[in-house]
Design an enzyme around this catalytic site. Sequence first.
Site, PDB file in Angstrom:
ATOM      1  N   HIS A  34       0.562  -1.389  -0.103  1.00 21.29           N
ATOM      2  CA  HIS A  34       0.076  -0.063   0.243  1.00 21.29           C
ATOM      3  C   HIS A  34       0.772   1.095   0.100  1.00 21.29           C
ATOM      4  O   HIS A  34       1.795   1.271   0.602  1.00 21.29           O
ATOM      5  CB  HIS A  34      -0.938   0.081   1.255  1.00 21.29           C
ATOM      6  CG  HIS A  34      -1.398   1.400   1.913  1.00 21.29           C
ATOM      7  ND1 HIS A  34      -0.946   2.131   2.641  1.00 21.29           N
ATOM      8  CD2 HIS A  34      -2.439   2.008   1.113  1.00 21.29           C
ATOM      9  CE1 HIS A  34      -1.482   3.245   2.691  1.00 21.29           C
ATOM     10  NE2 HIS A  34      -2.707   3.123   1.800  1.00 21.29           N
TER      11      HIS A  34
ATOM     12  N   ASN B  44       0.372   5.612  -0.045  1.00 22.48           N
ATOM     13  CA  ASN B  44      -0.502   6.926  -0.361  1.00 22.48           C
ATOM     14  C   ASN B  44       0.356   8.207  -0.065  1.00 22.48           C
ATOM     15  O   ASN B  44       1.170   8.004   0.976  1.00 22.48           O
ATOM     16  CB  ASN B  44      -1.785   6.834   0.884  1.00 22.48           C
ATOM     17  CG  ASN B  44      -2.680   8.113   0.844  1.00 22.48           C
ATOM     18  OD1 ASN B  44      -2.427   9.033   1.461  1.00 22.48           O
ATOM     19  ND2 ASN B  44      -3.727   7.950  -0.017  1.00 22.48           N
TER      20      ASN B  44
ATOM     21  N   ARG C  85      -0.561  12.352  -0.197  1.00 23.16           N
ATOM     22  CA  ARG C  85      -1.897  13.251   0.006  1.00 23.16           C
ATOM     23  C   ARG C  85      -1.557  14.703   0.349  1.00 23.16           C
ATOM     24  O   ARG C  85      -0.491  14.840   1.109  1.00 23.16           O
ATOM     25  CB  ARG C  85      -2.943  12.585   0.565  1.00 23.16           C
ATOM     26  CG  ARG C  85      -2.646  12.630   2.067  1.00 23.16           C
ATOM     27  CD  ARG C  85      -3.716  11.830   2.864  1.00 23.16           C
ATOM     28  NE  ARG C  85      -3.462  11.795   4.074  1.00 23.16           N
ATOM     29  CZ  ARG C  85      -2.550  10.576   4.616  1.00 23.16           C
ATOM     30  NH1 ARG C  85      -1.923   9.572   3.708  1.00 23.16           N
ATOM     31  NH2 ARG C  85      -2.220  10.434   5.921  1.00 23.16           N
TER      32      ARG C  85
ATOM     33  N   HIS D 160      -8.841  -4.723  17.572  1.00 16.26           N
ATOM     34  CA  HIS D 160      -9.693  -6.037  18.081  1.00 16.26           C
ATOM     35  C   HIS D 160      -8.894  -7.264  17.956  1.00 16.26           C
ATOM     36  O   HIS D 160      -9.446  -8.188  18.455  1.00 16.26           O
ATOM     37  CB  HIS D 160     -10.980  -5.779  17.086  1.00 16.26           C
ATOM     38  CG  HIS D 160     -10.994  -5.987  15.718  1.00 16.26           C
ATOM     39  ND1 HIS D 160     -10.255  -4.832  14.714  1.00 16.26           N
ATOM     40  CD2 HIS D 160     -11.289  -7.100  14.867  1.00 16.26           C
ATOM     41  CE1 HIS D 160     -10.329  -5.498  13.621  1.00 16.26           C
ATOM     42  NE2 HIS D 160     -10.629  -6.790  13.500  1.00 16.26           N
TER      43      HIS D 160
ATOM     44  N   ARG E 230     -15.927   8.256  -5.223  1.00 13.56           N
ATOM     45  CA  ARG E 230     -16.414   7.407  -6.028  1.00 13.56           C
ATOM     46  C   ARG E 230     -16.267   6.092  -5.262  1.00 13.56           C
ATOM     47  O   ARG E 230     -15.107   5.614  -5.145  1.00 13.56           O
ATOM     48  CB  ARG E 230     -15.552   7.243  -7.384  1.00 13.56           C
ATOM     49  CG  ARG E 230     -16.438   6.318  -8.482  1.00 13.56           C
ATOM     50  CD  ARG E 230     -15.601   6.459  -9.831  1.00 13.56           C
ATOM     51  NE  ARG E 230     -16.126   5.551 -10.786  1.00 13.56           N
ATOM     52  CZ  ARG E 230     -15.525   4.554 -11.226  1.00 13.56           C
ATOM     53  NH1 ARG E 230     -14.087   4.250 -11.019  1.00 13.56           N
ATOM     54  NH2 ARG E 230     -15.777   3.803 -12.167  1.00 13.56           N
TER      55      ARG E 230
END
Length: 316
Positions: A118, A120, A122, A191, A276
């Site tokens: 992954h 990202n 921004r 969790h 989207r």
Amino acid sequence: MGGITSPMTALAHADKLAPVKDYLTGLQARIVAGLETLDGGQFLRDEWVRPQGGGGRSCVIENGALFERGGVMFSHVHGHNLPASAAAAHPEIGGRSFEAMGVSLVLHPRNPHVPTVHLNVRFFLAKAVPGKSDSHDIWWFGGGMDLTPFYPVEEDVRHFHATCKAALDPFGPEFHPRYKQWCDEYFFLKHRNEARGIGGIFYDDLNAPGFEASFALTRSVGDAFLPAYQPIVERRRGQAWSERERDFQLYRRGRYVEFNLVFDRGTLFGLQSGGRTESILVSMPPLARWAYDWSPAPDSPEARLYRDFLPARHWV
């Protein structure tokens, strides 16, 4: 050039958006080209428009030779009301119009020996309130990358972390330890009391060094993705795998789904801002499974992931 202080810093000119957008669209194109070379197939290019303002370009591959699913997404959205996921952390920006843009990717290879990954990067801008003389633009950068192997190899893990560190070191020795720890803490399933993968780097609210330095650091992170990931793919893509290994891959992919839907701020922001849905949820694996109260056999390769790699540690 210290670490992060407050995310509230004046941005002198809104036209700073243009070079950030140029970089992000170029980064998307370069990464897609590199991934197409690795896979041998073509990504679908899909332009979309957000009715509330903005749009983006989704580049997606499914059922490729290497990638069972992969998405490299660019979005630039704007509007008059901040999503709750953004305003909750920074009540000072509530009620402002905003612009947000970034590149986000998730790759799910078919071979269980090739890790999921992954990235990202921004930029976020909350605009000055019209008519208020003491109001000014508020902005910050964020990003990072992390690796999620199923059958990790120490050589690969050390390479990934070393590349992340090399991307940050030119900006000061304090950045990598802080952003590595942030990644370890963020990509953690509370969790389950376990990490999603072996980490990497993660940061948000970056503006304290100033716009140019913050932008340069973010570019360095984005540019480091292919050097961090490509050598691992090339080393592992030809490794044979069995149905047992595939079964474990699908089980661990379930953890990826849980994190994205329960904790991931980018997913929440995208859905709450009217982004989207197809582009937001392309990060999900095409196949995953859950098993009741499963645990790996002692001293098995699967147990080694939990014992030797998921607990946070210093790799470089």
